[in-house]
Design an enzyme around this catalytic site. Sequence first.
Site, short mmCIF file in Angstrom:
data_model
loop_
_atom_site.label_atom_id
_atom_site.label_comp_id
_atom_site.label_asym_id
_atom_site.label_seq_id
_atom_site.Cartn_x
_atom_site.Cartn_y
_atom_site.Cartn_z
CE1 TYR A 153 -4.62 -0.76 0.51
CE2 TYR A 153 -3.40 -2.82 0.44
CZ TYR A 153 -4.59 -2.13 0.34
OH TYR A 153 -5.75 -2.81 0.06
CE LYS B 201 2.64 -17.89 1.89
NZ LYS B 201 2.05 -19.19 2.27
CG ASP C 299 -0.83 -20.23 3.83
OD1 ASP C 299 -0.14 -19.73 4.74
OD2 ASP C 299 -0.41 -21.14 3.10
CG ASP D 98 -7.36 -5.00 1.99
OD1 ASP D 98 -8.46 -4.74 2.52
OD2 ASP D 98 -7.08 -4.63 0.84
#
Length: 421
Positions: free
Chosen positions: A150, A220, A286, A310
Amino acid sequence: MAEKVTMGADGKLQVPNHPTIPFIEGDGIGPDIWKASVRVFDAAIAKAYKGGKQIAWLEVLAGEKAFNQTGSWMPEATMDAFKEYLLSIKGPLTTPVGGGIRSLNVALRQELDLYVCLRPVRYFEGVPSPMWQPEKVNMVIFRENTEDIYAGIEYMTGTPEAEKILQFLINEMGVKNIRFPQSTSFGIKPVSREGSERLIRSAIEHAIAHKLPSVTIVHKGNIMKFTEGAFKNWGYALAESEFSGQVYTWNQWERTKKESGEAVANEEMKISAIGGKVIIKDAIADNFLQQALLAPQDYSVIATLNLNGDYISDALAAQVGGIGIAPGANINYMTGHAVFEATHGTAPRFANTNTMNPCSVILSGVMMLEYMGWKDAAELITIAVGKTIRNKKVTIDFYNLMKEATLLKTSEFADEVIRNL
């Protein structure tokens, strides 16, 4: 006489009894849901404080209304007001297409350095949900708001900038795994230690202040080792150095297990062994999204980077009834600046129909009142919203999913909440 909210020398917000707070009603359905919401705020404050406290609302312009009146999507006067008065609240804004400002929300976050996107997610009894046990979802998401993708550092294939990056990566950095170099666009993902620490620090402080059991660093890092992996490592290091005695980290837990040779069978044993401290743990993004469906009760405060946040905040909102009832805030805890906002879009086809759910703005206002320290008024609204929904007196979004419900317009829903205060 109306006064300004200020940040004290002690780093604590100073809130007068009659503060001026800027608002942007928003585009599309914004005017409808703002008119309903502000009546709820005023009624709850009047009831809680018997006239001793009152907000002076100051309208400022942004989005389509601002562009039509001033030729600017974000007039300088609006940004100045947000800086001057510290707190503000807004409805959904149109993002201009084909030029102009990239995103009005992102512009606000960057200009005011609102590094925390705060998204509490909880279930109100009676709200239609796709989940079997949605009441198990009760989390607060701390999403880093100024870095990651972002930051907006990206270059389209075919431009001189993209070509320059391509040549730099190939010729100077020795990168060989760009599969289709002549048609590749590039994005850069900045993640700093300072940005990571201030976000995770805020999450841990929130958990301690509200006596919540855990903070989970979602990342991640198994793939993006030097950005998301560093975010996780910096978070653990910060927890151990700044919150010693108040938290227990997974790193410490692993060391304890190694030293003692103890095998731990389940989460309950871990918690009891830690002795009531806030647990600092981590989860790969995930897997977290899977666990949020299978065992949401194991998570309370989430600290994560921008893109993960998000996805996670909207996915969790869907579990408890959708973003129509999801509040949000963008906060800088060091300067005190905070923008509270509806988390959904403008839905222009429903503009001026007086049909949409105002709960996202109403509950964002609850967050603002809590931030101000006006917790009695905030609690009145939360209880009244819950009672209204339990009574099945709802707007069209919930009405279509409920049996034997009463359909209310936006303004009528506000009337019902006020009656239930």
